[in-house]
Write an enzyme that holds these catalytic residues in place. Structure first.
Site, PDB file in Angstrom:
ATOM      1  N   ASP A  78      37.552  30.339  48.306  1.00 37.02           N
ATOM      2  CA  ASP A  78      38.787  30.066  49.040  1.00 37.02           C
ATOM      3  C   ASP A  78      39.303  31.356  49.712  1.00 37.02           C
ATOM      4  OD1 ASP A  78      40.321  27.934  49.843  1.00 37.02           O
ATOM      5  OD2 ASP A  78      41.889  28.251  48.353  1.00 37.02           O
TER       6      ASP A  78
ATOM      7  N   GLU B 155      39.461  42.552  48.650  1.00 32.57           N
ATOM      8  CA  GLU B 155      39.106  41.488  49.608  1.00 32.57           C
ATOM      9  C   GLU B 155      37.853  40.815  49.047  1.00 32.57           C
ATOM     10  OE1 GLU B 155      39.690  39.080  51.878  1.00 32.57           O
ATOM     11  OE2 GLU B 155      40.584  40.548  53.246  1.00 32.57           O
TER      12      GLU B 155
ATOM     13  N   GLU C  37      60.065  40.060  42.717  1.00 29.93           N
ATOM     14  CA  GLU C  37      60.155  40.863  41.496  1.00 29.93           C
ATOM     15  C   GLU C  37      61.088  40.243  40.463  1.00 29.93           C
ATOM     16  OE1 GLU C  37      57.538  42.593  42.348  1.00 29.93           O
ATOM     17  OE2 GLU C  37      58.377  44.330  41.320  1.00 29.93           O
TER      18      GLU C  37
ATOM     19  N   TYR D 234      52.608  44.110  34.802  1.00 23.82           N
ATOM     20  CA  TYR D 234      51.539  43.162  35.171  1.00 23.82           C
ATOM     21  C   TYR D 234      50.871  43.598  36.468  1.00 23.82           C
ATOM     22  CZ  TYR D 234      53.500  40.251  38.990  1.00 23.82           C
ATOM     23  OH  TYR D 234      53.966  39.785  40.198  1.00 23.82           O
TER      24      TYR D 234
ATOM     25  N   GLU E  78      52.569  36.822  36.726  1.00 22.46           N
ATOM     26  CA  GLU E  78      53.233  36.316  37.933  1.00 22.46           C
ATOM     27  C   GLU E  78      53.750  34.883  37.806  1.00 22.46           C
ATOM     28  OE1 GLU E  78      51.501  36.680  42.238  1.00 22.46           O
ATOM     29  OE2 GLU E  78      52.284  38.551  41.459  1.00 22.46           O
TER      30      GLU E  78
ATOM     31  N   TYR F 237      57.729  30.705  38.591  1.00 23.75           N
ATOM     32  CA  TYR F 237      58.078  29.283  38.463  1.00 23.75           C
ATOM     33  C   TYR F 237      59.342  29.025  37.662  1.00 23.75           C
ATOM     34  CZ  TYR F 237      53.733  28.922  40.824  1.00 23.75           C
ATOM     35  OH  TYR F 237      52.757  29.077  41.764  1.00 23.75           O
TER      36      TYR F 237
ATOM     37  N   HIS G 268      48.340  40.355  54.510  1.00 20.27           N
ATOM     38  CA  HIS G 268      48.504  38.944  54.150  1.00 20.27           C
ATOM     39  C   HIS G 268      49.984  38.826  53.790  1.00 20.27           C
ATOM     40  CE1 HIS G 268      44.227  39.161  53.841  1.00 20.27           C
ATOM     41  NE2 HIS G 268      44.067  38.101  53.086  1.00 20.27           N
TER      42      HIS G 268
ATOM     43  N   TYR H 246      46.075  32.604  56.613  1.00 12.35           N
ATOM     44  CA  TYR H 246      44.794  33.051  56.052  1.00 12.35           C
ATOM     45  C   TYR H 246      44.215  31.998  55.117  1.00 12.35           C
ATOM     46  CZ  TYR H 246      45.011  34.561  51.054  1.00 12.35           C
ATOM     47  OH  TYR H 246      45.012  34.611  49.677  1.00 12.35           O
ATOM     48  N   ARG H 247      45.062  31.091  54.679  1.00 18.87           N
ATOM     49  CA  ARG H 247      44.650  30.132  53.651  1.00 18.87           C
ATOM     50  C   ARG H 247      45.773  29.090  53.565  1.00 18.87           C
ATOM     51  NH1 ARG H 247      43.964  32.595  47.638  1.00 18.87           N
ATOM     52  NH2 ARG H 247      43.143  30.798  46.531  1.00 18.87           N
TER      53      ARG H 247
ATOM     54  N   ARG I 271      38.647  19.032  53.524  1.00 18.85           N
ATOM     55  CA  ARG I 271      38.964  20.402  53.078  1.00 18.85           C
ATOM     56  C   ARG I 271      38.946  21.332  54.291  1.00 18.85           C
ATOM     57  NH1 ARG I 271      39.143  24.979  50.021  1.00 18.85           N
ATOM     58  NH2 ARG I 271      37.251  26.237  49.839  1.00 18.85           N
TER      59      ARG I 271
HETATM   60  C1  LIG Z   1      51.546  32.629  40.273  1.00 16.78           C
HETATM   61  C2  LIG Z   1      50.316  32.581  41.139  1.00 16.78           C
HETATM   62  C3  LIG Z   1      49.828  33.728  41.728  1.00 16.78           C
HETATM   63  C4  LIG Z   1      48.694  33.694  42.530  1.00 16.78           C
HETATM   64  N1  LIG Z   1      48.203  34.866  43.011  1.00 16.78           N
HETATM   65  C5  LIG Z   1      47.046  34.871  43.713  1.00 16.78           C
HETATM   66  C6  LIG Z   1      46.472  36.096  44.122  1.00 16.78           C
HETATM   67  O1  LIG Z   1      46.926  37.160  43.778  1.00 16.78           O
HETATM   68  N2  LIG Z   1      45.344  36.040  44.882  1.00 16.78           N
HETATM   69  C7  LIG Z   1      44.759  34.861  45.215  1.00 16.78           C
HETATM   70  O2  LIG Z   1      43.721  34.850  45.885  1.00 16.78           O
HETATM   71  N3  LIG Z   1      45.275  33.690  44.802  1.00 16.78           N
HETATM   72  C8  LIG Z   1      46.381  33.654  44.053  1.00 16.78           C
HETATM   73  N4  LIG Z   1      46.887  32.458  43.594  1.00 16.78           N
HETATM   74  C9  LIG Z   1      46.204  31.212  43.999  1.00 16.78           C
HETATM   75  C10 LIG Z   1      45.098  30.692  43.040  1.00 16.78           C
HETATM   76  O3  LIG Z   1      45.645  30.396  41.790  1.00 16.78           O
HETATM   77  C11 LIG Z   1      43.915  31.636  42.855  1.00 16.78           C
HETATM   78  O4  LIG Z   1      43.347  31.961  44.110  1.00 16.78           O
HETATM   79  C12 LIG Z   1      42.817  31.068  41.962  1.00 16.78           C
HETATM   80  O5  LIG Z   1      41.849  32.057  41.730  1.00 16.78           O
HETATM   81  C13 LIG Z   1      42.105  29.869  42.576  1.00 16.78           C
HETATM   82  O6  LIG Z   1      41.658  29.034  41.569  1.00 16.78           O
HETATM   83  P1  LIG Z   1      40.151  28.908  41.107  1.00 16.78           P
HETATM   84  O7  LIG Z   1      39.590  30.265  41.135  1.00 16.78           O
HETATM   85  O8  LIG Z   1      40.214  28.194  39.859  1.00 16.78           O
HETATM   86  O9  LIG Z   1      39.553  28.033  42.286  1.00 16.78           O
HETATM   87  P2  LIG Z   1      39.311  26.451  42.330  1.00 16.78           P
HETATM   88  O10 LIG Z   1      40.615  25.751  42.115  1.00 16.78           O
HETATM   89  O11 LIG Z   1      38.198  26.078  41.463  1.00 16.78           O
HETATM   90  O12 LIG Z   1      38.844  26.268  43.847  1.00 16.78           O
HETATM   91  C14 LIG Z   1      39.516  26.741  44.951  1.00 16.78           C
HETATM   92  C15 LIG Z   1      39.034  25.977  46.196  1.00 16.78           C
HETATM   93  O13 LIG Z   1      37.670  26.257  46.461  1.00 16.78           O
HETATM   94  C16 LIG Z   1      36.848  25.088  46.420  1.00 16.78           C
HETATM   95  N5  LIG Z   1      35.733  25.355  45.509  1.00 16.78           N
HETATM   96  C17 LIG Z   1      35.886  25.814  44.250  1.00 16.78           C
HETATM   97  N6  LIG Z   1      34.700  25.990  43.681  1.00 16.78           N
HETATM   98  C18 LIG Z   1      33.770  25.621  44.570  1.00 16.78           C
HETATM   99  C19 LIG Z   1      32.363  25.591  44.529  1.00 16.78           C
HETATM  100  N7  LIG Z   1      31.711  25.988  43.448  1.00 16.78           N
HETATM  101  N8  LIG Z   1      31.697  25.157  45.617  1.00 16.78           N
HETATM  102  C20 LIG Z   1      32.378  24.784  46.727  1.00 16.78           C
HETATM  103  N9  LIG Z   1      33.722  24.793  46.816  1.00 16.78           N
HETATM  104  C21 LIG Z   1      34.412  25.203  45.747  1.00 16.78           C
HETATM  105  C22 LIG Z   1      37.706  24.000  45.831  1.00 16.78           C
HETATM  106  O14 LIG Z   1      37.398  22.759  46.409  1.00 16.78           O
HETATM  107  C23 LIG Z   1      39.121  24.461  46.091  1.00 16.78           C
HETATM  108  O15 LIG Z   1      39.577  23.941  47.305  1.00 16.78           O
HETATM  109  C24 LIG Z   1      48.036  32.457  42.793  1.00 16.78           C
HETATM  110  C25 LIG Z   1      48.540  31.287  42.198  1.00 16.78           C
HETATM  111  C26 LIG Z   1      49.645  31.361  41.368  1.00 16.78           C
HETATM  112  C27 LIG Z   1      50.121  30.099  40.727  1.00 16.78           C
END
Ligand SMILES: Cc1cc2nc3c(=O)[nH]c(=O)nc-3n(C[C@H](O)[C@H](O)[C@H](O)COP(=O)(O)OP(=O)(O)OC[C@H]3O[C@@H](n4cnc5c(N)ncnc54)[C@H](O)[C@@H]3O)c2cc1C
Length: 515
Positions: free
Chosen positions: A166, A176, A285, A365, A378, A382, A434, A471-472, A510
């Site tokens: 993602d 990155e 914060e 953290y 983080e 919520y 970002h 970006y997302r 997606r």
């Molecule tokens: C409080 C908080 C803070 C956050 N901070 C950050 C941060 O600092 N940086 C950041 O990047 N994100 C952040 N996030 C967003 C998110 O929680 C993270 O990016 C997290 O790592 C994504 O979940 P996952 O790794 O379990 O991915 P998943 O939920 O498993 O997947 C993410 C996406 O990729 C696709 N996908 C997953 N696996 C595959 C696969 N094997 N093949 C094909 N497609 C696939 C899925 O369909 C989905 O759309 C934050 C969220 C919260 C709640």
């Protein structure tokens, strides 16, 4: 439940769905297939401002291995049933584990959680999708390997593959994440297995060290897309530096963002500061400090500026709080520290070192994330508003002070119009920022939920009109965000989809890609 109430994939009869599920049970074992409402509930837990029903799965399936996935996609092709792959399913605020469209089967890869290889000399790892950052961290600790990695904020429960596909970000010099991945294995919609880069060659031992291979580089098309199911991913680890010096610089005024960005950009581009610098607003914060919103404001609408100023004063929080680190030897860090001190003094910032920060949850953290130590600090976000509503608005900006100020003002104004607070931060890439904003609202309140949707919609379109793309984005807004990038790009994406997945069975919708 009558058959009319069942959540089924679009255009698929109950009889065909049942047949398909029988075949899938034979592949993965009945205990790894969920179809009833209650066990499926965790796969329908969303924080986005749309109805749960819009993202309800018809089933969840947990395969354990590439061959099982190959067989599942064959069944999916036969019955035209879409599958939505998730790795650890913690894409919270972007969709969580819920499918992009109602009725898709969640292909939950959590059982594929093997750390396949760690090469301590080359500083590489090869992992399966179910591996969490915490698991990788524990592995490195247990094996006494002096290696670090970069991870996102929810790292204790999320994993590198899902985050990287993602195109997520983290906080070390390897922040990155896609840039620091190296080699993927992908099950395609027809069941073929592709290894990208050097992995395509039989007996290659350079899969995790050389990204490009020969010919077109294919890895990118498997990120923010639906062209395949990633089953293995290589990633680069960094050697733990002999000296790590994280710090925070606090600034008193919202408008200081201009000079902060202009002062830090050259240091980041020259890699004096090698990591992804974070510039967090007071209201990011505060909940992680933790401060309760209700102690400062209970009226309708967005929290007023004077209440925000009071929070800053009461809790020693800056209007902007810059997080960065020096990674090197004591000698190099001593030299670079002088530059940091001069920049802080010249821009009116106050430095807080790790030693001086003791006791501050918000600072700790961040400092942990900057050395790739997983945590959940983080999630304090919520508790700010409560009610479980969150959707990330994340436009890209140039790393220029005037641009960041303009984006902050635009976002704050639109959020305020709908009664929401500006809870935002800027994360510096190399030349970009970002701009990540958490639109927090009470999902149990119908009006707030409606407003959150309308607010996001307005943010999206107003920013796009100014040339600012995201970006997302969350699955609820995938189609709208994709539309802002114009028709030619979308047409190419559709042509690729047609070539690779003619039956449209991998996560249609997606990132706005579908046939
Ligand atoms: C409080 C908080 C803070 C956050 N901070 C950050 C941060 O600092 N940086 C950041 O990047 N994100 C952040 N996030 C967003 C998110 O929680 C993270 O990016 C997290 O790592 C994504 O979940 P996952 O790794 O379990 O991915 P998943 O939920 O498993 O997947 C993410 C996406 O990729 C696709 N996908 C997953 N696996 C595959 C696969 N094997 N093949 C094909 N497609 C696939 C899925 O369909 C989905 O759309 C934050 C969220 C919260 C709640």
């Amino acid at each position: 439940m009558s058959s009319n109430d069942r959540t089924l994939p679009k255009g698929v009869t109950a009889a065909d769905f049942d047949k398909a599920m029988r075949e899938i049970r034979a592949i993965v074992g009945a205990e790894h297939v969920l179809v009833d409402e209650e066990p499926l509930a965790p796969y329908n837990k969303i924080m986005m401002p749309v109805a749960d029903a819009q993202h309800a799965p018809s089933a969840a399936v947990m395969p354990d291995g590439v061959e099982e996935i190959q067989r599942i996609v064959k069944v999916a092709n036969t019955y035209r049933i879409p599958v939505y792959p998730v790795s650890t399913g913690k894409n919270i605020g972007y969709g969580s584990a819920a499918p992009v469209q109602r009725g898709q089967i969640v292909l939950d890869l959590r059982r594929m959680n093997r750390i396949l290889d760690v090469d301590a000399e080359l500083c590489t790892a090869l992992v399966e999708p179910g591996v969490t950052y915490q698991q990788l961290y524990d592995y490195l600790q247990e094996n006494k390997l002096p290696l670090w990695f970069s991870c996102p904020a929810p790292s204790a429960i999320a994993g590198p593959v899902g985050n990287m596909v993602d195109r997520g970000v983290g906080y070390t010099p390897y922040g990155e994440h896609f840039m620091f991945s190296c080699g993927m294995e992908v099950v395609l919609a027809d069941g073929e297995v592709l290894r990208t880069g050097m992995g395509a060659m039989e007996n290659s031992n350079t899969w995790q060290v050389f990204k490009w291979g020969y010919g077109p580089t294919l890895d990118g098309i498997f990120t923010q897309s639906n062209y395949g199911i990633v089953t293995k991913m290589g990633m680069w680890l960094m050697p733990a530096p002999p000296d790590f010096r994280p710090f925070c610089i606090q600034y008193p005024n919202e408008t200081d963002i201009t000079k902060i960005v202009d002062a830090l950009r050259p240091l980041r581009i020259a890699m004096v500061i090698p990591n992804a610098v974070v510039i967090a607003h007071t209201l990011w914060e505060a909940p992680c400090t933790p401060v309760k919103r209700a102690d400062y404001f209970t009226g309708p609408g967005a929290i007023p500026d004077d209440a925000v100023l009071k929070i800053q004063a009461d809790h020693g929080i800056g209007a902007w709080n810059v997080y960065a680190g020096l990674y090197g030897t004591k000698e190099t860090n001593d030299a670079n520290w002088k530059i940091i001190e001069a920049v802080a003094a010249g821009t009116g910032g106050t430095i807080i070192t790790e030693e001086a920060s003791r006791g501050s949850q918000a600072l700790q953290y961040r400092f942990d994330l900057m050395k790739g130590k997983p945590n959940l600090g983080e999630f304090g976000l919520y508790n700010w508003r409560g009610g479980g509503g969150s959707v990330w608005f994340a436009p890209v900006s140039q790393a220029k002070g005037t641009e960041t100020l303009k984006q902050m003002k635009m976002a704050k104004e639109i959020l305020g119009k709908y009664g929401f607070d500006y809870v935002g931060e800027f994360i510096v890439g190399w030349r970009d920022m970002h701009h990540v904003i958490d639109l927090l609202y009470d999902r149990s309140d119908e009006t707030q939920t409606k407003n959150a949707y309308a607010c996001y919609d307005e943010l999206l379109h107003t920013f796009a009109n100014e040339g600012y793309g995201m970006y997302r984005a969350s699955t609820a807004f995938a189609e709208k965000v994709a539309a802002t990038y114009g028709p030619v790009k979308r047409d190419v994406e559709k042509r690729l989809k047609k070539a690779l997945d003619p039956n449209n069975i991998i996560a249609p919708g997606r990132c706005g890609i579908s046939l």
